[in-house]
Design an enzyme around this catalytic site. Structure first.
Site, mmCIF file in Angstrom:
data_model
loop_
_atom_site.group_PDB
_atom_site.id
_atom_site.type_symbol
_atom_site.label_atom_id
_atom_site.label_comp_id
_atom_site.label_asym_id
_atom_site.label_seq_id
_atom_site.Cartn_x
_atom_site.Cartn_y
_atom_site.Cartn_z
ATOM 1 N N LYS A 97 0.854 -1.196 0.000
ATOM 2 C CA LYS A 97 0.000 0.000 0.000
ATOM 3 C C LYS A 97 0.887 1.242 0.000
ATOM 4 C CE LYS A 97 -3.818 -2.249 2.282
ATOM 5 N NZ LYS A 97 -3.280 -3.580 1.906
ATOM 6 N N ASP A 131 -1.464 -2.188 -3.952
ATOM 7 C CA ASP A 131 -2.845 -2.350 -3.480
ATOM 8 C C ASP A 131 -3.593 -1.041 -3.672
ATOM 9 O OD1 ASP A 131 -2.694 -4.986 -2.464
ATOM 10 O OD2 ASP A 131 -1.919 -4.294 -0.544
ATOM 11 N N MET A 132 -4.936 -1.140 -3.747
ATOM 12 C CA MET A 132 -5.727 0.103 -3.802
ATOM 13 C C MET A 132 -6.350 0.362 -2.435
ATOM 14 S SD MET A 132 -6.441 2.712 -5.494
ATOM 15 C CE MET A 132 -6.107 2.425 -7.236
ATOM 16 N N GLN A 160 -11.024 -1.256 -8.114
ATOM 17 C CA GLN A 160 -12.155 -1.701 -7.281
ATOM 18 C C GLN A 160 -13.475 -1.493 -8.034
ATOM 19 O OE1 GLN A 160 -10.909 1.386 -4.712
ATOM 20 N NE2 GLN A 160 -10.184 0.037 -3.079
ATOM 21 N N ARG A 181 -5.155 -6.068 -10.827
ATOM 22 C CA ARG A 181 -5.915 -7.011 -9.997
ATOM 23 C C ARG A 181 -7.281 -6.373 -9.782
ATOM 24 N NH1 ARG A 181 -4.294 -6.653 -4.175
ATOM 25 N NH2 ARG A 181 -2.494 -7.950 -4.646
ATOM 26 N N LYS A 184 -13.628 -6.168 -5.575
ATOM 27 C CA LYS A 184 -14.870 -5.404 -5.408
ATOM 28 C C LYS A 184 -14.606 -4.108 -4.652
ATOM 29 C CE LYS A 184 -17.958 -9.373 -5.601
ATOM 30 N NZ LYS A 184 -19.041 -10.143 -4.951
ATOM 31 N N GLY A 185 -13.672 -4.137 -3.695
ATOM 32 C CA GLY A 185 -13.364 -2.934 -2.910
ATOM 33 C C GLY A 185 -13.684 -3.153 -1.447
ATOM 34 N N ALA A 186 -12.782 -2.688 -0.578
ATOM 35 C CA ALA A 186 -12.882 -3.028 0.845
ATOM 36 C C ALA A 186 -13.152 -1.836 1.763
ATOM 37 C CB ALA A 186 -11.588 -3.719 1.274
ATOM 38 N N THR A 223 -11.528 -12.491 -6.142
ATOM 39 C CA THR A 223 -12.799 -12.488 -5.406
ATOM 40 C C THR A 223 -13.009 -13.848 -4.758
ATOM 41 O OG1 THR A 223 -15.200 -12.250 -5.602
ATOM 42 C CG2 THR A 223 -14.070 -13.136 -7.522
ATOM 43 N N HIS A 224 -13.803 -13.856 -3.677
ATOM 44 C CA HIS A 224 -14.226 -15.134 -3.081
ATOM 45 C C HIS A 224 -15.613 -15.508 -3.578
ATOM 46 C CE1 HIS A 224 -11.552 -13.104 -0.146
ATOM 47 N NE2 HIS A 224 -10.963 -14.273 -0.178
HETATM 48 C C1 LIG Z 1 -6.368 -11.362 -3.514
HETATM 49 C C2 LIG Z 1 -7.175 -10.202 -2.997
HETATM 50 C C3 LIG Z 1 -6.632 -8.931 -2.976
HETATM 51 C C4 LIG Z 1 -7.380 -7.846 -2.544
HETATM 52 N N1 LIG Z 1 -6.834 -6.578 -2.626
HETATM 53 C C5 LIG Z 1 -7.611 -5.507 -2.323
HETATM 54 C C6 LIG Z 1 -7.135 -4.181 -2.501
HETATM 55 O O1 LIG Z 1 -5.993 -3.923 -2.911
HETATM 56 N N2 LIG Z 1 -7.977 -3.146 -2.228
HETATM 57 C C7 LIG Z 1 -9.251 -3.362 -1.780
HETATM 58 O O2 LIG Z 1 -9.985 -2.383 -1.580
HETATM 59 N N3 LIG Z 1 -9.711 -4.612 -1.563
HETATM 60 C C8 LIG Z 1 -8.929 -5.680 -1.825
HETATM 61 N N4 LIG Z 1 -9.427 -6.945 -1.629
HETATM 62 C C9 LIG Z 1 -10.711 -7.136 -0.909
HETATM 63 C C10 LIG Z 1 -11.891 -7.018 -1.836
HETATM 64 O O3 LIG Z 1 -12.054 -5.669 -2.242
HETATM 65 C C11 LIG Z 1 -13.175 -7.464 -1.124
HETATM 66 O O4 LIG Z 1 -13.431 -6.648 -0.033
HETATM 67 C C12 LIG Z 1 -13.130 -8.881 -0.608
HETATM 68 O O5 LIG Z 1 -12.496 -9.714 -1.525
HETATM 69 C C13 LIG Z 1 -14.565 -9.398 -0.354
HETATM 70 O O6 LIG Z 1 -15.308 -9.360 -1.541
HETATM 71 P P1 LIG Z 1 -15.507 -10.619 -2.520
HETATM 72 O O7 LIG Z 1 -15.028 -10.235 -3.869
HETATM 73 O O8 LIG Z 1 -14.835 -11.820 -1.993
HETATM 74 O O9 LIG Z 1 -17.062 -10.778 -2.656
HETATM 75 P P2 LIG Z 1 -18.282 -10.732 -1.540
HETATM 76 O O10 LIG Z 1 -19.463 -10.571 -2.404
HETATM 77 O O11 LIG Z 1 -17.953 -9.749 -0.513
HETATM 78 O O12 LIG Z 1 -18.163 -12.168 -0.961
HETATM 79 C C14 LIG Z 1 -18.457 -13.332 -1.738
HETATM 80 C C15 LIG Z 1 -18.414 -14.548 -0.833
HETATM 81 O O13 LIG Z 1 -17.098 -14.752 -0.336
HETATM 82 C C16 LIG Z 1 -17.093 -14.784 1.092
HETATM 83 N N5 LIG Z 1 -15.870 -14.118 1.546
HETATM 84 C C17 LIG Z 1 -15.672 -12.786 1.670
HETATM 85 N N6 LIG Z 1 -14.412 -12.545 2.109
HETATM 86 C C18 LIG Z 1 -13.823 -13.769 2.281
HETATM 87 C C19 LIG Z 1 -12.550 -14.202 2.713
HETATM 88 N N7 LIG Z 1 -11.604 -13.341 3.094
HETATM 89 N N8 LIG Z 1 -12.289 -15.524 2.742
HETATM 90 C C20 LIG Z 1 -13.215 -16.417 2.384
HETATM 91 N N9 LIG Z 1 -14.472 -16.081 1.951
HETATM 92 C C21 LIG Z 1 -14.765 -14.774 1.904
HETATM 93 C C22 LIG Z 1 -18.340 -14.034 1.511
HETATM 94 O O14 LIG Z 1 -18.770 -14.474 2.781
HETATM 95 C C23 LIG Z 1 -19.322 -14.401 0.402
HETATM 96 O O15 LIG Z 1 -19.912 -15.647 0.642
HETATM 97 C C24 LIG Z 1 -8.694 -8.046 -2.061
HETATM 98 C C25 LIG Z 1 -9.250 -9.328 -2.074
HETATM 99 C C26 LIG Z 1 -8.533 -10.393 -2.542
HETATM 100 C C27 LIG Z 1 -9.164 -11.764 -2.550
#
Ligand SMILES: Cc1cc2nc3c(=O)[nH]c(=O)nc-3n(C[C@H](O)[C@H](O)[C@H](O)COP(=O)(O)OP(=O)(O)OC[C@H]3O[C@@H](n4cnc5c(N)ncnc54)[C@H](O)[C@@H]3O)c2cc1C
Length: 256
Positions: A97, A131-132, A160, A181, A184-186, A223-224
């Site tokens: 970051k 990272d964003m 994101q 990468r 969705k955004g955190a 994404t998960h």
């Molecule tokens: C490799 C990676 C890098 C990332 N880098 C950044 C970044 O640089 N900047 C940023 O803003 N965000 C980042 N994120 C976080 C991202 O923005 C989301 O907040 C996060 O991935 C949750 O959203 P989702 O896409 O998994 O979908 P959601 O719709 O939130 O979740 C989909 C499903 O996955 C499950 N889930 C959610 N989180 C997890 C987890 N950690 N482990 C297992 N299952 C889970 C949920 O319960 C749901 O069932 C990153 C995520 C990943 C995987």
């Protein structure tokens, strides 16, 4: 959602972080999100992932950097991580970051420190993902990523899908050949700049994923969300985008 906010908050709270790493129950909960509390634990976790056919990205969680001394410690940590990745032979790049490198203190300092990491990563044939963070940093992060990528092609960035601006940013990064990468955004963003509804965030993710797979340079779809993962795989198959478009990145040594 709650866990996400808690983790972001914790990563900026030194004393809480210390408490959390010693509290067994919390440790159990965070194992799903945090590979280890030190470099050795993280390397062991990455070895395990590699054995299951996954490559990794090494991210040192720390968003509370407020002084140049701390930024120097972060750079040393990353240089050490890069060396350990190289020595151990694990399949991993690094993610960082910009606030860890002092973006809030001085953009000039931040760029200098990022160059040190990119240069070392390039020497070791490795890749650095920026990272964003929250929207206050989006434009500055993309501008620096573009400028760095022109000098160090081993520099990529994150977009994101919850931000309205992301469709345009995908195009911008694709045109420059910057590896993206997609996530969705955190962070908690207001409706003025980000989709408030999950369905719209997912639609935006879908469109960005398609544009990245069609025109992007080695995109990472992060994404998960199993539905979106299946859609990504199906889209690649339908478009004839095979794994040959994404060969394993060779560990060649570059010089700058
Ligand atoms: C490799 C990676 C890098 C990332 N880098 C950044 C970044 O640089 N900047 C940023 O803003 N965000 C980042 N994120 C976080 C991202 O923005 C989301 O907040 C996060 O991935 C949750 O959203 P989702 O896409 O998994 O979908 P959601 O719709 O939130 O979740 C989909 C499903 O996955 C499950 N889930 C959610 N989180 C997890 C987890 N950690 N482990 C297992 N299952 C889970 C949920 O319960 C749901 O069932 C990153 C995520 C990943 C995987």
């Amino acid at each position: 959602m709650l866990t996400r906010s808690v983790l972001i908050y914790l990563s900026s709270q030194e004393r809480l972080k210390e408490f959390a790493t010693h509290f067994k129950l919390f440790k159990k909960l965070t194992t799903r999100f945090i590979a280890g509390e030190n470099i050795n634990e993280a390397i062991a976790a990455i070895r395990d992932l590699n054995a299951r056919g996954c490559s990794a990205s090494f991210d040192h969680l720390n968003e509370s950097v407020t002084s140049p001394v701390e930024t120097e410690a972060e750079v040393r940590e990353y240089l050490d991580v890069l060396a350990r990745i190289d020595e151990s032979g694990i399949d991993s790049n690094v993610s960082i970051k910009l606030t860890q490198l002092g973006l809030d203190i001085s953009p000039v300092l931040c760029e200098e420190l990022l160059v040190r990491i990119l240069r070392r990563a390039a020497e070791l044939g490795n890749f650095v993902r920026i990272d964003m963070e929250g929207s206050a940093y989006t434009e500055r992060t993309l501008e620096l990523a573009l400028a760095m990528h022109a000098r160090y092609p081993n520099c990529g960035v994150v977009l994101q899908s919850y931000l309205y601006r992301t469709a345009a940013d995908v195009e911008r990064m694709n045109q420059a050949g910057v590896r993206v990468r997609l996530v969705k955004g955190a962070y908690d963003e207001p409706p003025a700049i980000a989709y408030p509804r999950k369905a719209d965030v997912d639609d935006s993710f879908r469109r960005a994923m398609q544009a990245l797979l069609r025109q992007g340079n080695y995109p990472a779809i992060a994404t998960h969300d199993e539905g979106l993962i299946s859609e990504t795989i199906a889209f690649a198959a339908a478009e004839g985008i095979g794994s040959d478009r994404f060969p394993p990145q060779p560990r060649k040594r570059w010089s700058h």
